[in-house]
Design an enzyme around this catalytic site. Structure first.
Site, PDB file in Angstrom:
ATOM      1  N   VAL A  11       0.820  -1.220   0.000  1.00  0.00           N
ATOM      2  CA  VAL A  11       0.000   0.000   0.000  1.00  0.00           C
ATOM      3  C   VAL A  11       0.854   1.270   0.000  1.00  0.00           C
ATOM      4  CG1 VAL A  11      -0.312   0.163   2.523  1.00  0.00           C
ATOM      5  CG2 VAL A  11      -2.089   1.026   0.988  1.00  0.00           C
ATOM      6  N   ASP A  25      -2.990  -8.184   3.205  1.00  0.00           N
ATOM      7  CA  ASP A  25      -3.303  -7.132   4.175  1.00  0.00           C
ATOM      8  C   ASP A  25      -3.507  -7.738   5.569  1.00  0.00           C
ATOM      9  OD1 ASP A  25      -4.561  -5.044   5.576  1.00  0.00           O
ATOM     10  OD2 ASP A  25      -5.551  -4.309   3.764  1.00  0.00           O
ATOM     11  N   THR A  61       6.438   4.309  18.543  1.00  0.00           N
ATOM     12  CA  THR A  61       7.128   5.557  18.199  1.00  0.00           C
ATOM     13  C   THR A  61       7.395   6.391  19.446  1.00  0.00           C
ATOM     14  OG1 THR A  61       6.915   7.642  17.008  1.00  0.00           O
ATOM     15  CG2 THR A  61       4.867   6.597  17.632  1.00  0.00           C
ATOM     16  N   SER A  75      -0.527  13.538  16.662  1.00  0.00           N
ATOM     17  CA  SER A  75      -1.283  13.430  15.397  1.00  0.00           C
ATOM     18  C   SER A  75      -2.176  12.205  15.504  1.00  0.00           C
ATOM     19  CB  SER A  75      -0.334  13.250  14.201  1.00  0.00           C
ATOM     20  OG  SER A  75       0.192  11.929  14.186  1.00  0.00           O
ATOM     21  N   TYR A  82      -2.115   9.791  13.507  1.00  0.00           N
ATOM     22  CA  TYR A  82      -1.215   8.646  13.300  1.00  0.00           C
ATOM     23  C   TYR A  82      -0.571   8.241  14.635  1.00  0.00           C
ATOM     24  CZ  TYR A  82       3.422   6.718  13.250  1.00  0.00           C
ATOM     25  OH  TYR A  82       4.541   5.997  13.606  1.00  0.00           O
ATOM     26  N   HIS A  83       0.046   9.226  15.310  1.00  0.00           N
ATOM     27  CA  HIS A  83       0.739   8.884  16.560  1.00  0.00           C
ATOM     28  C   HIS A  83      -0.245   8.276  17.578  1.00  0.00           C
ATOM     29  CE1 HIS A  83       3.908  11.690  14.977  1.00  0.00           C
ATOM     30  NE2 HIS A  83       4.711  10.847  15.596  1.00  0.00           N
ATOM     31  N   LYS A 141      -0.602   4.537  17.467  1.00  0.00           N
ATOM     32  CA  LYS A 141       0.466   3.785  18.136  1.00  0.00           C
ATOM     33  C   LYS A 141       0.160   3.628  19.629  1.00  0.00           C
ATOM     34  CE  LYS A 141       3.398   3.276  14.677  1.00  0.00           C
ATOM     35  NZ  LYS A 141       3.751   1.976  14.114  1.00  0.00           N
ATOM     36  N   TYR A 157      10.033  24.086  10.425  1.00  0.00           N
ATOM     37  CA  TYR A 157       8.681  24.549  10.772  1.00  0.00           C
ATOM     38  C   TYR A 157       8.747  25.410  12.044  1.00  0.00           C
ATOM     39  CZ  TYR A 157       6.901  20.947   7.525  1.00  0.00           C
ATOM     40  OH  TYR A 157       6.627  20.164   6.437  1.00  0.00           O
TER      41      TYR A 157
HETATM   42  P1  NAD Z   1       6.767   2.527   5.252  1.00  0.00           P
HETATM   43  O1  NAD Z   1       5.457   3.150   4.921  1.00  0.00           O
HETATM   44  O2  NAD Z   1       7.926   2.784   4.362  1.00  0.00           O
HETATM   45  O3  NAD Z   1       6.574   0.931   5.355  1.00  0.00           O
HETATM   46  C1  NAD Z   1       5.421   0.335   5.885  1.00  0.00           C
HETATM   47  C2  NAD Z   1       5.108  -0.888   5.038  1.00  0.00           C
HETATM   48  O4  NAD Z   1       3.942  -1.527   5.564  1.00  0.00           O
HETATM   49  C3  NAD Z   1       4.805  -0.532   3.587  1.00  0.00           C
HETATM   50  O5  NAD Z   1       5.567  -1.332   2.711  1.00  0.00           O
HETATM   51  C4  NAD Z   1       3.308  -0.802   3.443  1.00  0.00           C
HETATM   52  O6  NAD Z   1       2.965  -1.240   2.144  1.00  0.00           O
HETATM   53  C5  NAD Z   1       3.067  -1.855   4.517  1.00  0.00           C
HETATM   54  N1  NAD Z   1       1.698  -1.869   5.073  1.00  0.00           N
HETATM   55  C6  NAD Z   1       1.004  -0.823   5.594  1.00  0.00           C
HETATM   56  N2  NAD Z   1      -0.207  -1.238   6.008  1.00  0.00           N
HETATM   57  C7  NAD Z   1      -0.273  -2.567   5.771  1.00  0.00           C
HETATM   58  C8  NAD Z   1      -1.263  -3.564   5.995  1.00  0.00           C
HETATM   59  N3  NAD Z   1      -2.457  -3.258   6.524  1.00  0.00           N
HETATM   60  N4  NAD Z   1      -1.007  -4.851   5.629  1.00  0.00           N
HETATM   61  C9  NAD Z   1       0.184  -5.177   5.072  1.00  0.00           C
HETATM   62  N5  NAD Z   1       1.161  -4.277   4.823  1.00  0.00           N
HETATM   63  C10 NAD Z   1       0.930  -2.979   5.182  1.00  0.00           C
HETATM   64  O7  NAD Z   1       7.106   2.923   6.752  1.00  0.00           O
HETATM   65  P2  NAD Z   1       8.500   2.836   7.528  1.00  0.00           P
HETATM   66  O8  NAD Z   1       9.110   4.178   7.523  1.00  0.00           O
HETATM   67  O9  NAD Z   1       9.259   1.674   7.057  1.00  0.00           O
HETATM   68  O10 NAD Z   1       7.992   2.546   8.989  1.00  0.00           O
HETATM   69  C11 NAD Z   1       7.801   1.212   9.435  1.00  0.00           C
HETATM   70  C12 NAD Z   1       7.220   1.207  10.844  1.00  0.00           C
HETATM   71  O11 NAD Z   1       8.121   1.856  11.732  1.00  0.00           O
HETATM   72  C13 NAD Z   1       5.882   1.924  10.976  1.00  0.00           C
HETATM   73  O12 NAD Z   1       5.048   1.212  11.835  1.00  0.00           O
HETATM   74  C14 NAD Z   1       6.259   3.265  11.566  1.00  0.00           C
HETATM   75  O13 NAD Z   1       5.202   3.779  12.333  1.00  0.00           O
HETATM   76  C15 NAD Z   1       7.448   2.903  12.427  1.00  0.00           C
HETATM   77  N6  NAD Z   1       8.365   4.043  12.574  1.00  0.00           N
HETATM   78  C16 NAD Z   1       8.959   4.608  11.486  1.00  0.00           C
HETATM   79  C17 NAD Z   1       9.815   5.697  11.648  1.00  0.00           C
HETATM   80  C18 NAD Z   1      10.485   6.386  10.501  1.00  0.00           C
HETATM   81  O14 NAD Z   1      11.164   7.405  10.737  1.00  0.00           O
HETATM   82  N7  NAD Z   1      10.372   5.908   9.287  1.00  0.00           N
HETATM   83  C19 NAD Z   1      10.072   6.163  12.953  1.00  0.00           C
HETATM   84  C20 NAD Z   1       9.447   5.561  14.040  1.00  0.00           C
HETATM   85  C21 NAD Z   1       8.598   4.491  13.845  1.00  0.00           C
HETATM   86  N1  USQ Z   2       9.609  19.206  10.644  1.00  0.00           N
HETATM   87  C1  USQ Z   2      10.122  20.410  10.203  1.00  0.00           C
HETATM   88  N2  USQ Z   2      10.237  20.586   8.864  1.00  0.00           N
HETATM   89  C2  USQ Z   2       9.908  19.644   7.956  1.00  0.00           C
HETATM   90  C3  USQ Z   2       9.410  18.406   8.419  1.00  0.00           C
HETATM   91  C4  USQ Z   2       9.265  18.222   9.782  1.00  0.00           C
HETATM   92  O1  USQ Z   2      10.448  21.294  10.987  1.00  0.00           O
HETATM   93  O2  USQ Z   2      10.045  19.896   6.751  1.00  0.00           O
HETATM   94  C5  USQ Z   2       9.472  18.986  12.090  1.00  0.00           C
HETATM   95  C6  USQ Z   2       8.056  18.614  12.511  1.00  0.00           C
HETATM   96  O3  USQ Z   2       7.267  19.753  12.716  1.00  0.00           O
HETATM   97  C7  USQ Z   2       8.321  17.801  13.770  1.00  0.00           C
HETATM   98  C8  USQ Z   2       9.681  17.172  13.518  1.00  0.00           C
HETATM   99  O4  USQ Z   2      10.263  17.888  12.436  1.00  0.00           O
HETATM  100  O5  USQ Z   2       8.438  18.652  14.861  1.00  0.00           O
HETATM  101  C9  USQ Z   2       9.605  15.706  13.140  1.00  0.00           C
HETATM  102  O6  USQ Z   2       8.745  15.569  12.019  1.00  0.00           O
HETATM  103  P1  USQ Z   2       8.936  14.366  10.991  1.00  0.00           P
HETATM  104  O7  USQ Z   2       8.028  14.594   9.838  1.00  0.00           O
HETATM  105  O8  USQ Z   2      10.362  14.130  10.734  1.00  0.00           O
HETATM  106  O9  USQ Z   2       8.488  13.129  11.880  1.00  0.00           O
HETATM  107  P2  USQ Z   2       7.092  12.703  12.459  1.00  0.00           P
HETATM  108  O10 USQ Z   2       5.951  13.358  11.813  1.00  0.00           O
HETATM  109  O11 USQ Z   2       7.177  12.783  13.947  1.00  0.00           O
HETATM  110  O12 USQ Z   2       7.020  11.178  12.028  1.00  0.00           O
HETATM  111  C10 USQ Z   2       8.175  10.374  11.755  1.00  0.00           C
HETATM  112  C11 USQ Z   2       7.680   9.106  11.067  1.00  0.00           C
HETATM  113  C12 USQ Z   2       6.763   8.361  12.029  1.00  0.00           C
HETATM  114  C13 USQ Z   2       7.490   8.115  13.337  1.00  0.00           C
HETATM  115  C14 USQ Z   2       8.038   9.400  13.932  1.00  0.00           C
HETATM  116  C15 USQ Z   2       8.959   9.156  15.103  1.00  0.00           C
HETATM  117  O13 USQ Z   2       6.977   9.430   9.863  1.00  0.00           O
HETATM  118  O14 USQ Z   2       6.370   7.131  11.438  1.00  0.00           O
HETATM  119  O15 USQ Z   2       6.608   7.528  14.247  1.00  0.00           O
HETATM  120  O16 USQ Z   2       8.851  10.066  12.943  1.00  0.00           O
HETATM  121  S1  USQ Z   2       8.768  10.374  16.360  1.00  0.00           S
HETATM  122  O17 USQ Z   2       8.987  11.691  15.747  1.00  0.00           O
HETATM  123  O18 USQ Z   2       9.725  10.072  17.369  1.00  0.00           O
HETATM  124  O19 USQ Z   2       7.408  10.274  16.818  1.00  0.00           O
END
Ligand code: NAD
Ligand code: USQ
Length: 382
Positions: A34, A74, A144, A179, A181-182, A185, A255
């Site tokens: 997805v 899924d 997260t 958010s 999203y958060h 979690k 931001y």
């Molecule tokens: P991503 O979107 O790149 O990967 C997620 C994968 O899960 C995708 O390949 C998507 O197709 C699959 N997916 C989503 N919903 C699904 C479902 N219902 N069934 C089967 N597959 C599904 O995300 P990512 O950056 O790799 O993050 C992975 C995990 O780590 C997430 O749970 C995210 O919340 C967590 N996380 C990511 C970050 C970050 O900075 N990227 C930070 C903290 C936590």
């Molecule tokens: N930010 C900026 N400028 C930008 C983008 C982001 O200042 O162009 C700021 C945001 O306002 C925020 C911080 O950077 O304060 C982090 O934002 P982000 O987009 O890097 O991260 P976030 O939305 O928190 O989400 C990402 C991942 C999410 C994961 C999370 C970890 O997408 O899956 O859960 O990081 S954490 O931040 O610890 O919750």
């Protein structure tokens, strides 16, 4: 060990699947692809050109002789998930498979509802599948750091000792996510904690900070194995996004005032943390929380570091304080504990100028793929 990597086609999941396969584990990817659909919906893309999942695993087999099985489906479809559990009998289930973008979840009601259904119900299905088919399977769930929000006290690893009216208890750390999203979690955390208590499931919640980087030793073995690199205002995350902005000479979009401080880690540490969790499973009935980040920075600090590294490569880039589309504290106390994974053997890859230069160089190589219209934020929290 038989390990399922759910979300194994994604940014964190793909390098984790390769790393665990390289270490000799029997790895199976479950993914409904997805994430590639969100790109189509948003008219966006990965900075790096990524191969299909089919081609990725075929190349891995060709190079290493190691097979990674794939189930395309899924987690929300319980019949599908049941079949995967019955056929693969996982000893560990690494759960990355969620909609992970905060801005995506804030687009409108539909996207908030989708994110909640996808994440909360998918995770609940995983808990039921473990209970029904593999009660001994260790759930390694990606949570997260954002679950905790921005409290004015130190952030502990999942739990805090509280004294109230003369009595003491160890309670879940208060959650103030920023958010929809958060919030999913946090709901997942509650569901997992409850399932551990009532069914005796073993689970580790990895409260991960923002991940940066793209390469691991394994993804570097061939261009077909390259990881995705997100840059747009919906899926791009702070550090990687800023580096791609520098690559196209765009202002770095801090931001607001930029004092927002978060925990960060290199993708190379993500894969190792998952391995550490798998090698040291939680006990039956135990719900363990590890804070998975290695360093913390404010977004302004990151932007300034990148500006200076870009200058070294003769790229002049401005840091611009754009209006904050989010509702969050821009100046706040931040001190989070992250000792559990270090105590279990994590040796962090820290954020050096060389690391920044490497990601910037990759972004420069593929900068023509960046769609400039996707760089500035359009989704607001208000
Ligand atoms: P991503 O979107 O790149 O990967 C997620 C994968 O899960 C995708 O390949 C998507 O197709 C699959 N997916 C989503 N919903 C699904 C479902 N219902 N069934 C089967 N597959 C599904 O995300 P990512 O950056 O790799 O993050 C992975 C995990 O780590 C997430 O749970 C995210 O919340 C967590 N996380 C990511 C970050 C970050 O900075 N990227 C930070 C903290 C936590
Ligand atoms: N930010 C900026 N400028 C930008 C983008 C982001 O200042 O162009 C700021 C945001 O306002 C925020 C911080 O950077 O304060 C982090 O934002 P982000 O987009 O890097 O991260 P976030 O939305 O928190 O989400 C990402 C991942 C999410 C994961 C999370 C970890 O997408 O899956 O859960 O990081 S954490 O931040 O610890 O919750």
């Amino acid at each position: 060990m038989r390990i399922i990597v759910a979300g194994g086609d994604g940014f964190c999941g793909w390098p984790t699947a390769l790393y665990l396969s390289e270490k000799g584990h029997e790895v199976t990817i479950v993914d409904n692809l997805v994430r590639r659909e969100y790109d189509k919906e948003l008219n966006s893309n990965s900075v790096t050109p990524i191969a299909s999942l089919e081609d990725r695993v075929a190349k891995w087999k060709e190079l290493t002789g190691k097979e990674i099985k794939v189930y395309e489906g899924d987690l929300n479809h319980y019949d599908f998930l049941s079949l995967v559990f019955k056929q693969e009998r996982p000893e560990a289930f690494v759960h990355f498979a969620e909609q992970r973008s905060a801005p995506y979840s804030m687009i409108d009601r539909e996207h908030a509802v989708y994110t909640h259904e996808n994440n909360v119900i998918g995770n609940l299905n995983v808990l039921y599948a473990i209970k029904e088919f593999e009660p001994d399977c260790h759930l390694i769930k990606l949570g997260t750091m954002g679950e905790y929000g921005q409290p004015n006290i130190d952030i502990e690893e999942g739990y805090i000792e509280v004294e109230h009216k003369g009595r003491k208890d160890v309670l879940p750390f208060p959650k103030q996510p920023g958010s929809f999203y958060h919030l999913t979690k946090v709901h997942d955390t509650d569901n997992i904690m409850f399932a551990c208590k009532i069914w005796g499931i073993r689970a580790t919640d990895l409260n991960q900070g923002v991940v940066y980087g793209l390469n691991t030793e394994e993804t570097l073995k061939d261009p077909v194995l390259v990881n995705r690199l997100d840059y747009d205002a919906i899926f791009g995350t702070a550090l990687n996004r800023f580096l791609t902005q520098a690559a196209i000479g765009h202002d770095i979009t801090v931001y607001g005032s930029g004092g927002q401080t978060r925990g960060y880690l290199n993708i190379k540490d993500t894969v190792r943390c998952v391995e550490i969790a798998a090698e040291n499973p939680a006990d039956r009935g135990e719900f363990r929380v590890f804070n998975q980040f290695t360093e913390s920075f404010s977004v302004l600090e990151l932007a300034q570091k990148i500006q200076s590294v870009a200058k070294g490569l003769d790229i002049d880039v401005e840091v611009s304080n754009v209006e904050n589309p989010r509702v969050e504290k821009e100046e706040h106390y931040y001190n989070a504990v992250n000792t559990a994974l270090i105590d279990l053997g994590l040796e962090p890859h820290l954020l050096t100028d060389e690391v920044l230069e490497e990601i910037l160089t990759y972004s420069l190589q593929h900068k023509d793929r960046i769609i400039v219209d996707n760089v500035l934020p359009k989704v607001t929290w208000k």
